[in-house]
Design an enzyme around this catalytic site. Structure first.
Site, short mmCIF file in Angstrom:
data_model
loop_
_atom_site.label_atom_id
_atom_site.label_comp_id
_atom_site.label_asym_id
_atom_site.label_seq_id
_atom_site.Cartn_x
_atom_site.Cartn_y
_atom_site.Cartn_z
N HIS A 1 -2.95 -3.93 -4.81
CA HIS A 1 -4.27 -3.77 -4.65
C HIS A 1 -4.86 -3.43 -6.03
O HIS A 1 -6.10 -3.83 -6.38
CB HIS A 1 -4.71 -2.40 -3.95
CG HIS A 1 -4.20 -2.35 -2.23
ND1 HIS A 1 -3.23 -1.45 -2.00
CD2 HIS A 1 -4.44 -3.26 -1.40
CE1 HIS A 1 -3.14 -1.62 -0.55
NE2 HIS A 1 -3.59 -2.88 -0.33
N LYS B 1 -7.12 5.42 14.67
CA LYS B 1 -5.86 4.97 14.03
C LYS B 1 -5.26 5.99 13.37
O LYS B 1 -6.11 6.74 12.17
CB LYS B 1 -6.25 3.64 13.42
CG LYS B 1 -4.90 2.89 13.32
CD LYS B 1 -5.29 1.49 12.42
CE LYS B 1 -4.51 1.32 11.33
NZ LYS B 1 -4.90 0.11 10.46
N ARG C 1 -1.31 -13.05 0.05
CA ARG C 1 -0.25 -12.99 -0.49
C ARG C 1 0.68 -14.37 -0.06
O ARG C 1 1.62 -14.88 -0.88
CB ARG C 1 0.64 -11.76 0.33
CG ARG C 1 0.29 -10.42 -0.76
CD ARG C 1 0.85 -9.17 0.32
NE ARG C 1 0.23 -9.10 1.52
CZ ARG C 1 0.30 -8.19 2.19
NH1 ARG C 1 0.76 -7.14 1.89
NH2 ARG C 1 -0.03 -8.17 3.36
N SER D 1 1.47 -1.84 1.58
CA SER D 1 1.22 -0.47 1.87
C SER D 1 2.26 -0.01 3.14
O SER D 1 2.91 0.90 2.90
CB SER D 1 0.04 0.11 2.45
OG SER D 1 -1.05 -0.23 1.57
#
Ligand code: PNS
Length: 153
Positions: free
Chosen positions: A17, A41, A90, A128
């Protein structure tokens, strides 16, 4: 004055990030890094902690602001006059899902467009979720997250 938005969960911010934030700071006058905080969430780190970590990691970048939002991305984008929405790619798996999101959101953006940056090969394996998994087992994540947040994990 061009505004770029980099939205995500940042649970927590990773080196990947931060690399994208550093590269995007030259693409627009103002870069907003906004944490998507969905009240339904469950996140690993609280919103407050994620904001704190993002602020620490980006403290030396002049044109970066940290924000958060709940709700739909296109609404935030339209309400805040965003010109560019940045997403990192990615792998082709990212590409598959990102193109659908970009095309859907484009229907609703008033003026914004999604732009993609390929992640640096040195961080393309970082996510993450991997960092969270490693933290659950007390593993060393110092190569995966910005050094400024190490004391906060
Ligand atoms: O860090 P992530 O998981 O890649 O972030 C994804 C994010 C926050 C950009 C995405 O989940 C999102 O746009 N959420 C906001 C809700 C929304 O607009 N969803 C798409 C239409 S259903």
């Amino acid at each position: 004055m061009k505004k770029l938005l980099y939205a995500g969960s940042f649970d927590p911010i990773t080196c990947g990030h931060l690399d994208l934030i550093n590269r995007s700071k030259n693409l627009a006058d103002s870069v907003i890094v906004a944490i998507f905080s969905n009240s339904e969430k469950k996140s690993f780190f609280s919103l407050e902690k994620r904001i704190e970590m993002l602020k620490l990691a980006t403290k030396n970048i002049r044109n970066v602001k940290i924000d958060s939002f709940d709700g739909l991305l296109y609404k935030y984008v339209n309400d805040n006059g965003i010109d560019y929405v940045l997403r990192g790619i990615r792998s082709n798996m990212d590409f598959e899902s990102e193109i659908v999101m970009a095309q859907l959101n484009k229907k609703y953006y008033k003026k914004a467009d999604t732009i993609f940056l390929m992640t640096d090969p040195n961080t393309s394996f970082v996510s993450s979720s991997i960092v969270r998994e490693m933290l659950r087992y007390n593993a060393d994540v110092s190569d995966l997250v910005p050094k400024e947040i190490l004391g906060k994990l």
